[in-house]
Structure formats: C-alpha cells, structure tokens
Enzyme design. Structure first.
Site, PDB file in Angstrom:
ATOM      1  N   ARG A 176       0.835  -1.220   0.000  1.00 32.84           N
ATOM      2  CA  ARG A 176       0.000   0.000   0.000  1.00 32.84           C
ATOM      3  C   ARG A 176       0.863   1.260   0.000  1.00 32.84           C
ATOM      4  NH1 ARG A 176      -1.269   3.202   4.286  1.00 32.84           N
ATOM      5  NH2 ARG A 176      -3.232   4.392   4.230  1.00 32.84           N
ATOM      6  N   VAL A 196       4.021   1.705  -0.936  1.00 32.14           N
ATOM      7  CA  VAL A 196       4.748   1.900  -2.201  1.00 32.14           C
ATOM      8  C   VAL A 196       3.777   2.428  -3.264  1.00 32.14           C
ATOM      9  CG1 VAL A 196       5.964   0.726  -4.089  1.00 32.14           C
ATOM     10  CG2 VAL A 196       6.513   0.158  -1.714  1.00 32.14           C
ATOM     11  N   ARG A 217       7.356 -19.507  -4.647  1.00 32.94           N
ATOM     12  CA  ARG A 217       8.785 -19.825  -4.770  1.00 32.94           C
ATOM     13  C   ARG A 217       8.949 -20.303  -6.201  1.00 32.94           C
ATOM     14  NH1 ARG A 217       8.566 -21.204   1.034  1.00 32.94           N
ATOM     15  NH2 ARG A 217       9.648 -19.458   1.966  1.00 32.94           N
ATOM     16  N   ASP A 251      16.125 -13.080   1.680  1.00 35.64           N
ATOM     17  CA  ASP A 251      17.392 -13.027   0.944  1.00 35.64           C
ATOM     18  C   ASP A 251      17.282 -13.591  -0.482  1.00 35.64           C
ATOM     19  OD1 ASP A 251      17.049 -15.542   2.001  1.00 35.64           O
ATOM     20  OD2 ASP A 251      19.122 -15.798   2.645  1.00 35.64           O
ATOM     21  N   GLY A 252      16.462 -14.631  -0.652  1.00 35.30           N
ATOM     22  CA  GLY A 252      16.278 -15.181  -2.006  1.00 35.30           C
ATOM     23  C   GLY A 252      15.665 -14.141  -2.927  1.00 35.30           C
ATOM     24  N   THR A 272      10.051 -10.760   6.303  1.00 38.90           N
ATOM     25  CA  THR A 272      10.065 -12.164   6.729  1.00 38.90           C
ATOM     26  C   THR A 272       9.868 -12.230   8.232  1.00 38.90           C
ATOM     27  OG1 THR A 272      11.468 -14.092   7.137  1.00 38.90           O
ATOM     28  CG2 THR A 272      12.620 -12.091   6.558  1.00 38.90           C
ATOM     29  N   MET A 312       8.206 -21.261  14.540  1.00 42.51           N
ATOM     30  CA  MET A 312       8.870 -21.104  13.238  1.00 42.51           C
ATOM     31  C   MET A 312      10.232 -20.435  13.357  1.00 42.51           C
ATOM     32  SD  MET A 312       6.494 -20.377  10.029  1.00 42.51           S
ATOM     33  CE  MET A 312       5.940 -21.819   9.145  1.00 42.51           C
TER      34      MET A 312
END
Ligand code: ADP
Ligand code: F6P
Length: 358
Positions: free
Chosen positions: A24, A26, A75, A106-107, A128, A172
């Site tokens: 939102r 951006v 992914r 990072d990916g 993340t 997690m």
C-alpha cells in the site's frame, strides 16, 4: 530525479504480516509522485507468466490491516535460470515497467540483483517473520508473528499451571532462533533452544528438576523448528519426551507452525512497512537501485543488496570462495563487526531467559 513511468510491486518467498501495508505504501507514494503502478501477482513467477494488474489508489484500500499478501507469493525456481529471467524482462518491456520493488527475504533480494543487472532497477524491502536478514535490525512481519506466538504460548501457560505440566512449543524459524528466543523471554519460558547457541541439555534438565523441587508448577520450553538431532529428528519432540521421563512432569508438545505467519499485522509492522515503502519509492526516484531498505539503530536506511547478501552469508557461516573479493578491507571489517554484534545480541537474550525464569 530519475524519470520512471511505471513501477511494479511484487511479494516473494514466505509471506509476512505487514507485506500488504508495504504494498500500500509503495503504491500510494508512487501514485502520489505521478508514477503509474502495477502489481505483479505471485512473486517472480508473475513476471515470468505475465500476471500483471494495474493499480489505482483504491486498489490498495483497506489492506493495511490484512495479513498475508494480496499480491500472493510463490517460490519460483525458474526465475533463477537465464531463460526465466528473459521471460521476466520481456514482461517488463511489454508493460513498460521500468523499475520494481521486491518484498521478501534473501532469495528475493538475489532475484532483485539479477533484475537490476538485466536492466530493470530493483529495490528490496525486507519482509520475513524470521528477522533473519543480518544487514537490517528489523524485518517486516517479525513483531506480528512474535505477538501471535506469545499469545498462544500464554494460553498454554494457563492450562500448564492448572495441571502442573510442561509444554514444549516448537515455533517457526528455519535457521534463525529469534522468534523462539524473544517469545521465550516474553512468556517467562524456562528455556529457549535455538540454532545460534549450543543447548546444554543436561544442565537444563537438572535446573528444571530443582525448580520442580522448589514448587514450580508450570514450565514452558520454546524450541526453534530449525533445531534437529544428529539423525534429523525435530528436537522439540525429542526434548518433550526426555523432560517427561527425567523430571516426572507430564510434558506435552505443540507445534505452532504456519498459524503465526498469518493474522493482522501489529502497529510496529504497519508503521515500519509504511516507512520502508515510502523510502523505497523516494530512493527509486532519486535514481538508486540494487539496494535493500533497512532499519538501522531505529532509522530507515539503505544498503547495497550485494553488501547485505554477503554480510548475511558471513553471519550464517555460508561464505563461498571469492565472496569478499568485491569489498574493501573496511567493508569486510564492518561486516565482521555486524556479524559479531548480531551474535552478541542473540546470546544476551539467551542468557536472560535462564536468568529470569525461577
Ligand atoms: P526468501 O526471499 O523468503 O528468502 P526464497 O529463498 O524462497 O525466499 O526466494 C524467493 C524467490 O526468489 C525464489 O522463489 C526465486 O524466484 C527467487 N530467488 C531465490 N534465489 C535466487 C537466486 N539465487 N537468483 C535469482 N532468484 C532467486
Ligand atoms: O518465511 C520464513 C518461514 O516462515 C520460516 O520460519 C519457515 O521455516 C519457512 O518460512 C516455512 O516455509 P514454507 O511456507 O515453505 O513451509
């Protein structure tokens, strides 16, 4: 000021509460600056498969409070191939997208660098729940996931206290124990088990037995999902069994898993997402690219993505030969200092968990 006609926004990798608030911010800031905005659906695979939708200021109405990502996430291994990249670039050309803001971990930032190198200036926003991007003090989603985790642990505390039980809770955090560590401290857990610090099982069991003898009724142990035994078993389940057998306290195991990745973002995540989103658009308009927006010492800042990725690999002991070649001695020293600082921060919290649980 760089001339951008149209920017694309995408969310990639594991979703995180607060991603929508960043989307939102951006979109609204870019539209306010007279830049057209499109959403790319499903992360990098949306670029490959031409899944692009135009945004108006109304497209992002009422998403600031929603968990997940309205742009969806994915992914996408194909994006790592040159063929996939060419398809993505062709989509950008077809739609006149001349810059991208990519939100993820990072990916996602590796993908962002590839986009920049192929002529589409790209900026990353760290999203993340793991808070595992070394270069930034904070990643969007961490606070929300921790608060959800903490509330669930509090519920377990209630029933453990009633029944004189222990609950081992797996939370997690693939290679990163921050969610486990911080929620352990905040919920009065007796121990946290995390990948970053060696866990002395014997010392812990003896300490717990003493607490039982001293009359403590309820026990919580928070284990990061990334901790596994030598033969690959999830350590949380193994530890629960040992506690039950050795201390005589009935012990239950709970895995919170993906439930804490959803839900409405906290104020901190909405606020930081908005700050970072606005900063990203300003940076693009100032002609910057291949940077990741960071929070450093409570201020929003920017770092070169390559620098951020290598600092991250250094902290995670994943440096490959030649990784440091492109950096000056001062930069390498700064990366080492940052890695040491991150480890110190983790160890300080780790010690406090044991010190404050009696
Ligand atoms: P995260 O961004 O949360 O770390 P992933 O590691 O799954 O999540 O990465 C998200 C996506 O970024 C991947 O599915 C892929 O499309 C892209 N990506 C990951 N690694 C690379 C890489 N080395 N080069 C280019 N793109 C990558
Ligand atoms: O986004 C980070 C994370 O939630 C980790 O904590 C977890 O290990 C991983 O993603 C789970 O990924 P997936 O959604 O693919 O199961």
């Amino acid at each position: 000021m760089a001339k951008f006609r149209k920017i694309g926004i995408l969310t990639s990798g594991g979703d995180a509460p607060g991603m929508n608030a960043a989307v939102r911010a951006v979109a609204r800031k870019a539209l306010d600056e007279g830049v057209e905005v499109v959403g790319i659906l499903g992360g990098y695979s949306g670029l490959i498969h031409d899944n692009v939708v135009p945004f108006t200021p109304r497209t992002v109405s009422n998403i600031i409070s929603r968990g997940g990502t309205v742009l969806y996430s994915d992914r996408c291994p194909e994006f790592k191939t040159e063929e996939g990249m060419q398809k993505a670039i062709a989509t950008c050309k077809r739609h006149g997208i001349d810059a991208i803001v990519a939100m993820g971990g990072d990916g996602t930032f590796r993908g962002a660098t590839d986009m920049t190198n192929h002529g589409i200036p790209t900026i990353g926003i760290p999203c993340t729940i793991d808070n595992d991007i070394t270069a930034t003090d904070y990643t969007i989603g961490f606070d929300s996931a921790m608060n959800t985790t903490m509330h669930m642990i509090d519920c377990l505390r209630d029933t453990c206290e009633s029944h004189k039980r222990c609950n081992v809770v797996e939370v997690m955090g693939r290679d990163c124990g921050q969610i486990a560590l911080f929620t352990a401290l905040a919920s009065g857990a007796v121990a946290a088990v995390v990948p970053e610090v060696a866990f002395d099982e014997r010392e812990f069991l003896d300490r717990m037995k003493k607490l039982v003898d001293a009359g403590k009724r309820s026990f919580l142990v928070i284990v990061s999902e990334g901790v596994v035994t030598e033969n690959g078993q999830k350590y949380g389940e193994v530890l629960a069994k040992k506690i039950d057998e050795e201390t005589g306290v009935e012990t239950k195991f709970a895995r919170l898993a993906h439930v804490v990745r959803g839900g409405s973002p906290t104020l901190r995540d909405r606020f930081t997402a908005t700050q970072m989103g606005v900063y990203a658009v300003q940076a693009l308009l100032a002609g910057k690219s291949n940077i990741v927006i960071c929070q450093i010492d409570s201020r929003i800042a920017e770092l070169d993505i390559n620098y951020a990725l290598i600092a991250d690999r250094m902290y995670k002991n994943k440096l490959k030969p030649g990784d440091l070649d492109a950096f000056s001695a001062e930069q390498v020293a700064a990366m080492r200092a940052l890695a040491a600082q991150r480890q110190e921060e983790i160890e300080a919290v780790y010690k406090m968990v044991a010190q404050t649980s009696k």
